[in-house]
Design an enzyme around this catalytic site. Sequence first.
Site, mmCIF file in Angstrom:
data_model
loop_
_atom_site.group_PDB
_atom_site.id
_atom_site.type_symbol
_atom_site.label_atom_id
_atom_site.label_comp_id
_atom_site.label_asym_id
_atom_site.label_seq_id
_atom_site.Cartn_x
_atom_site.Cartn_y
_atom_site.Cartn_z
ATOM 1 N N ASP A 1 65.139 71.449 122.357
ATOM 2 C CA ASP A 1 66.044 72.456 122.911
ATOM 3 C C ASP A 1 65.829 73.777 122.185
ATOM 4 O OD1 ASP A 1 68.257 73.519 124.386
ATOM 5 O OD2 ASP A 1 69.462 73.298 122.569
ATOM 6 N N ASP B 1 63.602 77.509 123.485
ATOM 7 C CA ASP B 1 64.189 78.858 123.569
ATOM 8 C C ASP B 1 63.358 79.814 122.716
ATOM 9 O OD1 ASP B 1 66.357 78.113 125.216
ATOM 10 O OD2 ASP B 1 67.705 79.466 124.119
HETATM 11 C C1 IPM Z 1 69.029 73.353 128.147
HETATM 12 C C2 IPM Z 1 70.445 73.764 127.884
HETATM 13 C C3 IPM Z 1 71.319 72.524 127.819
HETATM 14 C C4 IPM Z 1 70.858 71.679 126.665
HETATM 15 C C5 IPM Z 1 72.835 72.801 127.718
HETATM 16 C C6 IPM Z 1 73.306 73.736 128.805
HETATM 17 C C7 IPM Z 1 73.613 71.523 127.718
HETATM 18 O O1 IPM Z 1 70.535 74.525 126.722
HETATM 19 O O2 IPM Z 1 68.760 72.727 129.195
HETATM 20 O O3 IPM Z 1 68.147 73.633 127.328
HETATM 21 O O4 IPM Z 1 71.256 71.903 125.516
HETATM 22 O O5 IPM Z 1 70.085 70.746 126.905
HETATM 23 MN MN MN Z 2 68.608 74.943 125.755
#
Ligand code: IPM
Ligand code: MN
Length: 353
Positions: A246, A250
């Site tokens: 995750d 990002d």
């Molecule tokens: C993602 C998002 C989700 C996650 C959230 C919205 C629950 O950040 O798809 O990366 O943490 O998996």
């Molecule tokens: Mn995410």
Amino acid sequence: MNKRIAVLAGDGIGPEVVEQALKAVKAIEKRFGCQFEYAPALVGAVAIEQTGNPYPDETHEICMRSDAVLFGAIGDPKYDNDPAAKVRPEQGLLAMRKKLGLYANIRPITTFKSLVHKSPLKPELVDGVDFMVLRELTGGIYFGEPRGRSENGLTAFDTCTYQRYEVERIARLAFEYARQRRQKVTAVDKANILATSRLWRETVRQLHAEYPDVSLEFMFVDNAAMQIVTFPKKFDVVVTENMFGDILTDEASVITGSLGLLPSASVGIHTSVFEPVHGSYPQAAGKDIANPLGAILSAALMFEYALGMPEAGQLIREACEQSIAQGIATTDIAAGKACGTSEVGDRIASCLV
Ligand code: IPM
Ligand code: MN
């Protein structure tokens, strides 16, 4: 029989970016002379409002009966600002992942030549980057039990759990994808601290014996966070557990210049889900400024990974590349005058027919 696509637009900018992705899908229908059935269903905050459940059973049934799920985004400030809320939109996303058995989240990180200057990293670092992160999606600290608060409320706890089979099945996918790419797997963990990471390492290493043609390296997640933005070109397939994946994806999105560009595919046991990596971006909802490319490129992945039409996926990607090069782009990536969400969607669809 026609293939069926479940359409889960969700919250915030979800509906408007999914609408643009559907324009591309409909253009492909025309071009290839095929027809899809579309099955809209509720998810997220809109589903809570109408049914009390962020992933209603009816939505799950529709997903199960479809060949692919096109997903927008979920989330609403109303819930973010209310720590006492019992039901949250995010629970709908997690329930969907779990119930559909989507244990692997594929997030490709590739750059568009004409956008290289948009990245905060140096152009020579970014030009030609092409790797994929394979994020485990149904285990780890996102789902482990027990979790919660002590009785006096002064202690909180989460549990990170992995079973061997959960690691093995995603590691196998990583080796298989690497075989079709540049034969390199980087397994990211924190094996110097975490027991689950040591299970990951042991399992990945053993499975590697079946893939002698693929090279394997292990990397601690803190080091990986640094290397992804320092030497992004050295990666081919990165495989990691849920929370690390995750965070790292990002981070990796900045390489491309905008989080709005990144698509993802979630695959596993039942119907695969295709969704942009960006969230619901409520500040932009309804303003026709959100970048639809993450959603449109997710539709491209849908053709490749679920509908058996890789040529259609390739055409969509080329149409996106073209429209960016021609300056048809939303404000986050535009060089000159920015275009609206729907204008970008229209232009890409018109390149496709
Ligand atoms: C993602 C998002 C989700 C996650 C959230 C919205 C629950 O950040 O798809 O990366 O943490 O998996
Ligand atoms: Mn995410």
